[in-house]
Write an enzyme that holds these catalytic residues in place. Structure first.
Site, PDB file in Angstrom:
ATOM      1  N   SER A   1      40.353  44.881  29.324  1.00  0.00           N
ATOM      2  CA  SER A   1      40.328  46.299  29.647  1.00  0.00           C
ATOM      3  C   SER A   1      41.682  46.938  29.310  1.00  0.00           C
ATOM      4  O   SER A   1      42.139  46.825  28.176  1.00  0.00           O
ATOM      5  CB  SER A   1      39.953  46.459  31.129  1.00  0.00           C
ATOM      6  OG  SER A   1      39.626  47.778  31.425  1.00  0.00           O
TER       7      SER A   1
ATOM      8  N   ASP B   1      29.239  48.061  27.228  1.00  0.00           N
ATOM      9  CA  ASP B   1      30.376  48.278  28.131  1.00  0.00           C
ATOM     10  C   ASP B   1      30.480  49.752  28.512  1.00  0.00           C
ATOM     11  O   ASP B   1      30.586  50.620  27.646  1.00  0.00           O
ATOM     12  CB  ASP B   1      31.669  47.830  27.446  1.00  0.00           C
ATOM     13  CG  ASP B   1      32.809  47.609  28.416  1.00  0.00           C
ATOM     14  OD1 ASP B   1      33.024  48.473  29.291  1.00  0.00           O
ATOM     15  OD2 ASP B   1      33.489  46.574  28.309  1.00  0.00           O
TER      16      ASP B   1
ATOM     17  N   HIS C   1      31.119  45.264  31.888  1.00  0.00           N
ATOM     18  CA  HIS C   1      32.480  45.484  31.413  1.00  0.00           C
ATOM     19  C   HIS C   1      33.089  44.148  31.000  1.00  0.00           C
ATOM     20  O   HIS C   1      33.365  43.292  31.837  1.00  0.00           O
ATOM     21  CB  HIS C   1      33.293  46.125  32.536  1.00  0.00           C
ATOM     22  CG  HIS C   1      34.663  46.551  32.144  1.00  0.00           C
ATOM     23  ND1 HIS C   1      34.946  47.143  30.938  1.00  0.00           N
ATOM     24  CD2 HIS C   1      35.848  46.487  32.813  1.00  0.00           C
ATOM     25  CE1 HIS C   1      36.232  47.433  30.882  1.00  0.00           C
ATOM     26  NE2 HIS C   1      36.801  47.027  31.992  1.00  0.00           N
TER      27      HIS C   1
END
Length: 514
Positions: free
Chosen positions: A227, A453, A483
């Site tokens: 991320s 995602d 995610h």
């Protein structure tokens, strides 16, 4: 309001500590000290602090070994490396395999920005046991986060009120209330954390990582960024391309976007995930309890949020579930397909007038524990974003952008458009429109994008590959949900990532895993 996700937009992490505690370690004098030569004192890890989210000490490793923690000294101001220092908190699990096969340390950043790596790594430690056969697994609280000179802003009670604000104002009075709330929060950050705010940018954290590499005794930085951790890794590769070892970026931030473009991308990403959730619910053998068709599921959610805007329902006593909290909770549940059942249950409960599940999901995203205490996730998230992002958006700019955001998502469009006001009136100027991640001369970096995602949309992976430069980024696609990709336990993704990190086998660019 903070954005509703941990990566680049708001995700995921005791009594509010005093300013002096938040700045612990900032007064140390580093003059004439070679910080790269410092020796770390590894000890059993204490229970997480309030800033880290609280809870028990890490459980023993699968081989009954102990997680170890240490504090690394780093310059408060990298432009004055011989000035005051701060402490950067580290955690490690030593390699479990034969000593002669150990590669070095594998450093993780799990995103946010604002997430505590010291608490996240042991929480997911079993996921990385294969990697531990050849690496010491290492993570850290980036500066401003957790035990690393945490940024603090408002009190727990003030944060409860802040998160009850209407984040999608419909008239001038609501806009004024939102702007006043944002200014009060930002002023509190300056009052309580003024010394840290100029020094929490991603470039500062990247320099900390290169110091960490040296202190850990590695010639190269072997890295696993997830991320926001992909942005941090990209900035590191730009600053220190020759020091990059084996690196993996998973759940990839698009480094080419302005904050506005990033928020619009998230509106599309979360809407895509909501579409997938709705389709999944009505495709099951058992009847979907929240709609007769995928469109019906989404229409009912939109009506619920509209109703909550006018009439909140009971949430977690004494707080009510507002439109804002419900949207936040829905976003949290879309981070993982494992959470979809919680979303179904929460929506079913909310339609009956009980908002507890959705509010608990929202609390989780905001870093609020069941005892009402907040970690410093949100203050750190906003502080780092505002230090990085140069644009300062106005109400007029948000209003001009609203039609495009609403076209992207009926549910999340307004919410993400108005979130662009987070850095309005921030005390410290932002660095750039977007980060520079060009890294000519770097070793290959495996870039893994997930087509489903919500928080870091799939398109960002290819943008990252191009921005890293020719011969550096190697794209791998996972056709999945949630995610990130590695923690999906997809064998194809696992084999590709493990093969590169453990054996140096670079997968063929364009590999697709389903």
């Amino acid at each position: 309001m903070p954005r509703p996700s941990l990566p680049r937009a708001a995700a995921l992490t005791a009594t509010v500590v005093l300013l002096t505690s938040a700045l612990a370690g900032c007064g140390d004098d580093a003059e004439d000290e070679d910080l790269s030569a410092q020796k770390l004192s590894w000890k059993d890890c204490p229970a997480p602090s309030q800033a880290q989210g609280g809870g028990p000490s890490p459980s023993p490793l699968p081989d009954d070994g102990a997680w170890q923690c240490a504090t690394m000294k780093a310059p408060l101001d990298w432009d004055d490396p011989e000035g005051d220092t701060i402490g950067i908190e580290l955690i490690r699990a030593q390699a479990s395999g034969e000593r002669g096969r150990r590669i070095g340390s594998l450093v993780f950043n799990f995103g946010g920005p604002g997430g505590s790596g010291v608490t996240t790594l042991p929480a997911f430690g079993e996921e990385y046991e294969t990697l531990r056969t050849r690496y010491d697994l290492v993570s850290f609280d980036p500066r401003g986060v957790g035990r690393s000179a945490a940024v603090w802003c408002e009190s727990d009670q003030q944060l409860d009120a802040y998160f009850q604000l209407d984040a999608t104002p419909d008239d001038a009075a609501e806009r004024t209330e939102l702007l006043d709330g944002v200014k009060q929060f930002n002023d509190a950050c300056e009052d309580r954390s003024e010394r840290m705010l100029p020094h929490v940018a991603t470039t500062d954290a990247a320099r900390d990582m290169d110091l960490m590499r040296q202190v850990l005794g590695d010639d190269k930085l072997h890295y696993f960024g997830i991320s926001y951790g992909t942005e941090l890794g990209g900035v590191y590769a730009h600053l220190f391309p020759k020091n990059v070892g084996r690196a993996v970026f998973d759940a990839v931030v698009d480094p080419t976007q302005t904050p506005e473009q990033g928020s619009l991308g998230q509106a599309k990403g979360f809407q895509r995930a909501l579409d997938n959730f709705a389709e999944d619910c009505v495709s099951q053998e058992e009847e979907c309890p929240i709609g007769d068709s995928a469109q019906d599921v989404k229409d009912r959610i939109a009506r619920l949020l509209e109703d909550l805007d006018a009439r909140p329902i009971p949430g977690v006593f004494p707080r009510e579930l507002t439109q804002t909290a419900a949207t936040n909770g829905i976003a949290q549940a879309l981070y993982s397909q494992d959470f979809w059942q919680y979303l179904t249950d929460g929506l079913e409960q909310a339609y009956d007038g009980d908002g507890q599940i959705l509010m608990l999901l929202s609390d989780s995203l905001n870093g609020r524990s069941e005892n009402g205490e907040y970690s410093n996730l949100v203050p750190a998230n906003i502080s780092i974003n505002c230090a990085d992002d140069k644009p300062r958006y106005t109400v007029a700019q948000v209003q001009r952008a609203l039609p495009e955001f609403r076209a992207a998502s009926e549910v999340f469009g307004d919410f993400l458009a108005w979130s662009m006001l987070s850095c309005t009136d921030w005390a410290v100027p932002g660095a750039a429109d977007h980060p520079d991640v060009s890294a000519p001369g770097s070793a290959p970096i495996l870039v893994v994008g997930n087509t489903g995602d919500p928080a870091t949309p799939y398109e960002g992976a290819r943008k990252m590959v191009r921005a890293l430069g020719e011969g550096v980024g190697v794209e791998l696609t996972y056709r999945g949900q949630g995610h990130g990709a590695y923690d999906s336990e997809n064998k194809c993704v696992r084999n590709a990532v493990d093969g590169y990190l453990l054996d140096g086998r670079v997968p063929k660019a364009g590999t697709v895993c389903s």
